[in-house]
Design an enzyme around this catalytic site. Structure first.
Site, PDB file in Angstrom:
ATOM      1  N   HIS A  71      -0.183  10.428  -4.020  1.00 15.61           N
ATOM      2  CA  HIS A  71      -0.288  10.707  -2.588  1.00 15.61           C
ATOM      3  C   HIS A  71       0.912  10.191  -1.802  1.00 15.61           C
ATOM      4  O   HIS A  71       1.434   9.111  -2.067  1.00 15.61           O
ATOM      5  CB  HIS A  71      -1.595  10.148  -2.015  1.00 15.61           C
ATOM      6  N   ASP A 188       2.807   2.099  -2.556  1.00 14.54           N
ATOM      7  CA  ASP A 188       1.516   2.776  -2.678  1.00 14.54           C
ATOM      8  C   ASP A 188       1.524   3.936  -1.692  1.00 14.54           C
ATOM      9  O   ASP A 188       1.347   3.731  -0.491  1.00 14.54           O
ATOM     10  CB  ASP A 188       0.395   1.780  -2.363  1.00 14.54           C
ATOM     11  N   GLU A 222      -5.192  10.382   0.968  1.00 11.81           N
ATOM     12  CA  GLU A 222      -5.823   9.445   0.040  1.00 11.81           C
ATOM     13  C   GLU A 222      -6.236   8.152   0.719  1.00 11.81           C
ATOM     14  O   GLU A 222      -7.292   7.600   0.419  1.00 11.81           O
ATOM     15  CB  GLU A 222      -4.875   9.153  -1.123  1.00 11.81           C
ATOM     16  N   GLU A 223      -5.401   7.648   1.616  1.00 17.55           N
ATOM     17  CA  GLU A 223      -5.686   6.353   2.236  1.00 17.55           C
ATOM     18  C   GLU A 223      -6.945   6.380   3.106  1.00 17.55           C
ATOM     19  O   GLU A 223      -7.481   5.325   3.453  1.00 17.55           O
ATOM     20  CB  GLU A 223      -4.487   5.882   3.065  1.00 17.55           C
ATOM     21  N   ASP A 243      -1.497   6.284  -9.319  1.00 12.13           N
ATOM     22  CA  ASP A 243      -1.524   5.445  -8.135  1.00 12.13           C
ATOM     23  C   ASP A 243      -1.219   4.019  -8.569  1.00 12.13           C
ATOM     24  O   ASP A 243      -1.151   3.724  -9.762  1.00 12.13           O
ATOM     25  CB  ASP A 243      -2.890   5.541  -7.444  1.00 12.13           C
ATOM     26  N   HIS A 323      -1.057  -3.057  -0.018  1.00 14.55           N
ATOM     27  CA  HIS A 323      -1.399  -2.859   1.394  1.00 14.55           C
ATOM     28  C   HIS A 323      -0.791  -3.935   2.291  1.00 14.55           C
ATOM     29  O   HIS A 323      -1.337  -4.270   3.339  1.00 14.55           O
ATOM     30  CB  HIS A 323      -2.916  -2.756   1.584  1.00 14.55           C
TER      31      HIS A 323
END
Length: 351
Positions: A71, A188, A222-223, A243, A323
């Site tokens: 993603h 990510d 995706e997030e 991922d 994150h």
């Protein structure tokens, strides 16, 4: 024959990708970048209605197919309130904490397309004024955006064109060290997107024919939980999400190998596919770790929840400080690329 994987090229692709702002909900520019890259390779692509991109490489067997996904959407924020003090209150996009963006430079994209810069700060930042500067909670009430413009009121802000609903993206601050580390926000999952683009390039340049028609979904939601839950062909048997591997206390994942996920918060991934990936890694001398990610969901788990009858798996490079301000190493990229290269040429697992 070109050397594969070319980690230098992968790193350059990562640098280009992370510098394109693409918080979930505002990913058109980065999708255009990926689309252009694939079209230059003469790869068939199409967009879904959600704005994601699907590339297809025909294989010998078209009755049984594979799909791989990564993603391009990232964490970000959206303007919740234009404040009377000339600053902005944020609402977060994706699962992260306010403390992870405190002090970060950012961009605000207005509805008209204008981009303004700013800094994300605590309202109580100055220790010379606020005695609770260190203790005040990092939350929506206290965190705000200081805009790089002469503004002292909500009216001043609105004159710049900023309004509620405008997207805010974070400065990636990407840096490549001489000893192979890649430091940046949004590894990510843009590291994995770069890996898939490199894989597709290898297949096209070497004129390889894969055993099964293989789709590559570059997803863009995706997030927020639903990037890869649609546009899966009825012929798709295996669905592999690429991922990040999550690192931390109790984890086996590191920054130097490919992480193969056994289970995340959605439950176990398909056991036979996981074992197949492990055997491919062993056979081809690929460094790997099997791990469980306790607070994690992927596009593959989203596809399962959507009711698709597929075999699902999850692998990726190991990423530290997920994150937040993330880091990986080129050796993890290399091991992930090698495993995917052998995987797309392998037989389907039994079902």
């Amino acid at each position: 024959m070109n050397t594969y994987p070319d980690v230098t090229e992968t790193k350059q692709l990562i640098k280009e990708l992370v510098t394109i702002p693409s918080p979930s909900g505002n990913t058109k520019k980065v999708i255009q970048f990926v689309e252009s890259y694939l079209q230059n390779l003469n790869v068939e692509t199409n967009r879904n209605r959600k704005g994601g991109l699907i590339a297809t490489l025909p294989g010998t067997n078209q009755e049984e197919q594979r799909m791989l996904t990564a993603h391009v959407d990232t964490l970000g924020a959206i303007v919740k309130e234009v404040k009377s003090n000339g600053r902005l209150r944020l609402d977060l996009i994706g699962g992260f904490r306010y403390n992870s963006i405190e002090g970060e430079y950012c961009e605000i994209q207005t509805t008209a397309g204008q981009v303004l810069t700013g800094t994300i700060l605590m309202h109580q930042t100055s220790v010379h004024v606020y005695k609770d500067a260190g203790k005040a909670e990092r939350n929506q009430e206290n965190i705000e955006v200081r805009i790089d413009a002469k503004v002292d009121s909500a009216e001043d802000i609105r004159k710049l064109g900023i309004e509620v609903g405008d997207f805010v993206s974070f400065d990636p601050r990407v840096e490549m060290t001489d000893n192979g580390f890649i430091k940046s926000r949004h590894l990510d999952d843009k590291a994995s997107v770069a890996i898939l683009l490199q894989l597709i390039k290898k297949i096209k340049e070497e004129n390889m024919t894969l055993p099964y028609t293989t789709h590559f979904l570059i997803s863009n939601n995706e997030e927020i939980g639903y990037g890869g839950n649609s546009n899966i062909t009825p012929e798709t048997v295996e669905y592999l999400a690429v991922d990040m591997g999550a690192m931390g206390d109790g984890q086996t994942t590191d920054e130097y190998t490919v992480s193969i996920c056994a289970k995340d918060s959605s439950g176990p991934y398909h056991y036979e596919l996981r074992q197949h990936l492990v055997e491919l890694a062993k056979t081809n001398d690929i460094g790997y770790k099997v791990d469980i990610y306790p607070h994690y969901g992927s596009d593959a788990s989203a596809a399962i929840r959507a009711g698709h009858d597929i075999i699902h798996g999850l692998i990726g490079p190991g990423i530290d400080s997920s994150h937040a301000f993330e880091r990986t190493h080129e050796s993890s990229l290399e091991q992930t690329e090698k495993l995917l290269f052998h995987y797309v040429q392998s037989d389907l697992v039994s079902y």
